[in-house]
Design an enzyme around this catalytic site. Structure first.
Site, PDB file in Angstrom:
ATOM      1  N   MET A   3      54.641  41.456  47.703  1.00  0.00           N
ATOM      2  CA  MET A   3      53.794  40.291  47.537  1.00  0.00           C
ATOM      3  C   MET A   3      52.448  40.717  46.956  1.00  0.00           C
ATOM      4  O   MET A   3      52.379  41.206  45.847  1.00  0.00           O
ATOM      5  CB  MET A   3      53.622  39.580  48.881  1.00  0.00           C
ATOM      6  CG  MET A   3      54.930  39.059  49.469  1.00  0.00           C
ATOM      7  SD  MET A   3      55.770  37.792  48.507  1.00  0.00           S
ATOM      8  CE  MET A   3      57.069  38.756  47.744  1.00  0.00           C
ATOM      9  N   CYS A   4      51.386  40.683  47.748  1.00  0.00           N
ATOM     10  CA  CYS A   4      50.047  41.009  47.272  1.00  0.00           C
ATOM     11  C   CYS A   4      49.247  41.634  48.406  1.00  0.00           C
ATOM     12  O   CYS A   4      49.668  41.669  49.556  1.00  0.00           O
ATOM     13  CB  CYS A   4      49.316  39.756  46.771  1.00  0.00           C
ATOM     14  SG  CYS A   4      50.175  38.862  45.471  1.00  0.00           S
ATOM     15  N   ARG A   5      48.071  42.126  48.080  1.00  0.00           N
ATOM     16  CA  ARG A   5      47.051  42.511  49.061  1.00  0.00           C
ATOM     17  C   ARG A   5      45.795  41.735  48.690  1.00  0.00           C
ATOM     18  O   ARG A   5      45.484  41.576  47.498  1.00  0.00           O
ATOM     19  CB  ARG A   5      46.749  44.004  49.028  1.00  0.00           C
ATOM     20  CG  ARG A   5      47.935  44.956  49.223  1.00  0.00           C
ATOM     21  CD  ARG A   5      48.428  45.013  50.668  1.00  0.00           C
ATOM     22  NE  ARG A   5      49.367  43.931  50.970  1.00  0.00           N
ATOM     23  CZ  ARG A   5      49.943  43.740  52.138  1.00  0.00           C
ATOM     24  NH1 ARG A   5      49.649  44.541  53.152  1.00  0.00           N
ATOM     25  NH2 ARG A   5      50.780  42.744  52.323  1.00  0.00           N
TER      26      ARG A   5
ATOM     27  N   VAL B 135      45.095  42.117  44.712  1.00  0.00           N
ATOM     28  CA  VAL B 135      45.974  42.858  43.802  1.00  0.00           C
ATOM     29  C   VAL B 135      47.361  42.245  43.947  1.00  0.00           C
ATOM     30  O   VAL B 135      47.761  41.843  45.039  1.00  0.00           O
ATOM     31  CB  VAL B 135      45.987  44.365  44.110  1.00  0.00           C
ATOM     32  CG1 VAL B 135      44.648  44.989  43.764  1.00  0.00           C
ATOM     33  CG2 VAL B 135      46.337  44.651  45.570  1.00  0.00           C
TER      34      VAL B 135
ATOM     35  N   ASN C 188      48.982  35.525  49.517  1.00  0.00           N
ATOM     36  CA  ASN C 188      49.879  36.655  49.710  1.00  0.00           C
ATOM     37  C   ASN C 188      51.159  36.114  50.309  1.00  0.00           C
ATOM     38  O   ASN C 188      51.176  35.671  51.464  1.00  0.00           O
ATOM     39  CB  ASN C 188      49.236  37.686  50.644  1.00  0.00           C
ATOM     40  CG  ASN C 188      50.195  38.813  51.010  1.00  0.00           C
ATOM     41  OD1 ASN C 188      51.140  39.099  50.280  1.00  0.00           O
ATOM     42  ND2 ASN C 188      49.947  39.452  52.143  1.00  0.00           N
TER      43      ASN C 188
END
Length: 277
Positions: free
Chosen positions: A1-3, A90, A117
């Site tokens: 996924m994302c941070r 990110v 996220n």
């Protein structure tokens, strides 16, 4: 996924919030420690939003579809900018989603900045249904145009995150500056509940900031908070070994500003444990 990461406090260099700590957001792009099955690295772009006071508080942002560690602006340009509030992310793109600058969070509008996220399975159907329901309710209340499903076409990119933002900003547009601290958590709770009702497997760690305060939800993915009398930070993963970091449990609504951290259960959110395993 994302941070993702949010900060509110004394002015800091914007670029420093991307590289701060031994496990900085930039490091989490290539060496995350708690992705929970949401990919292995976050190499599909990044973005950062910051607030400035130019005859009224406004939001600026910088985004790039390349991996954060390849962009010299992180160390050469962004550290020259200062702000008292930052939201950054990110990205690890969900399979089938475009890898492009417009798909990178943060998404902004007015004084707001937003990051997501997670993922929404079958997002086109699910989010269209959410917008239609909100549209019907808003029409009954005389605010129909705020939730016209056709407005989903205004999403910056054909992604679940960008479309979530179109819906959320519609909810927030009914707010006034003096009422934002109450309206933002209500909007987040309403959106999370509606999405999970139509897509029970959705992963919805949402992060929202207005330059004064941060709000977040936890549905499946990790989040930690570091709040002191001087500053407040929400981050997918702690970026250093400060013992004051607090892990946030699942299905929580978080509000954070310097000197104040509130963590309460998300109301009317169905359990998704079985569908996420």
């Amino acid at each position: 996924m994302c941070r993702q990461l949010g900060y509110v406090g004394p002015p800091v260099r914007v670029g420093d919030m991307l590289t701060l700590g031994s496990h900085s957001l930039r490091t989490q792009a290539w060496a995350p420690e708690d992705m929970r099955g949401g990919g292995t690295i976050n190499a599909d772009g990044f973005g950062v939003a910051w607030w400035r006071d130019d005859d009224g508080v406004t939001v600026s942002r910088y985004r790039n579809a390349a991996p954060i560690w390849t962009d010299p602006a992180v160390e050469e340009v962004l550290p020259q900018l200062e702000s008292w509030a930052v939201v950054a992310a990110v990205r690890s793109a969900t399979v089938g989603m475009p890898i492009e600058r417009n798909a990178c969070a943060p998404f902004t509008h007015g004084r707001w900045a937003f990051s997501h996220n997670g993922m929404v399975p079958d997002w086109r159907r699910a989010l269209s249904a959410v917008a239609e329901e909100f549209g019907s309710t808003a029409t009954e209340l005389g605010a129909g145009p705020l939730f016209d499903p056709a407005q989903l076409l205004e999403a910056e990119s054909a992604t679940d995150s960008a479309t979530l933002w179109v819906i959320l900003r519609g909810l927030l547009s009914t707010d006034t500056p003096d009422g934002s601290w109450a309206a933002a958590p209500a909007a987040l709770s309403l959106l999370v509940s509606a999405v999970l009702d139509r897509s029970p497997g959705a992963r919805l760690n949402l992060l929202l900031g207005d330059g004064r305060q941060l709000w977040a939800t936890t549905v499946y993915h990790s989040l930690s908070a570091l709040v002191t009398d001087d500053f407040a930070i929400l981050s997918s993963e702690p970026f250093d070994d400060d013992p004051r970091w607090q892990p946030i449990p699942d299905r929580q609504l978080v509000s954070a500003r310097p000197g104040a951290l509130s963590v309460t259960p998300l109301l009317d959110v169905p359990s998704t444990k079985g569908s996420l395993l």
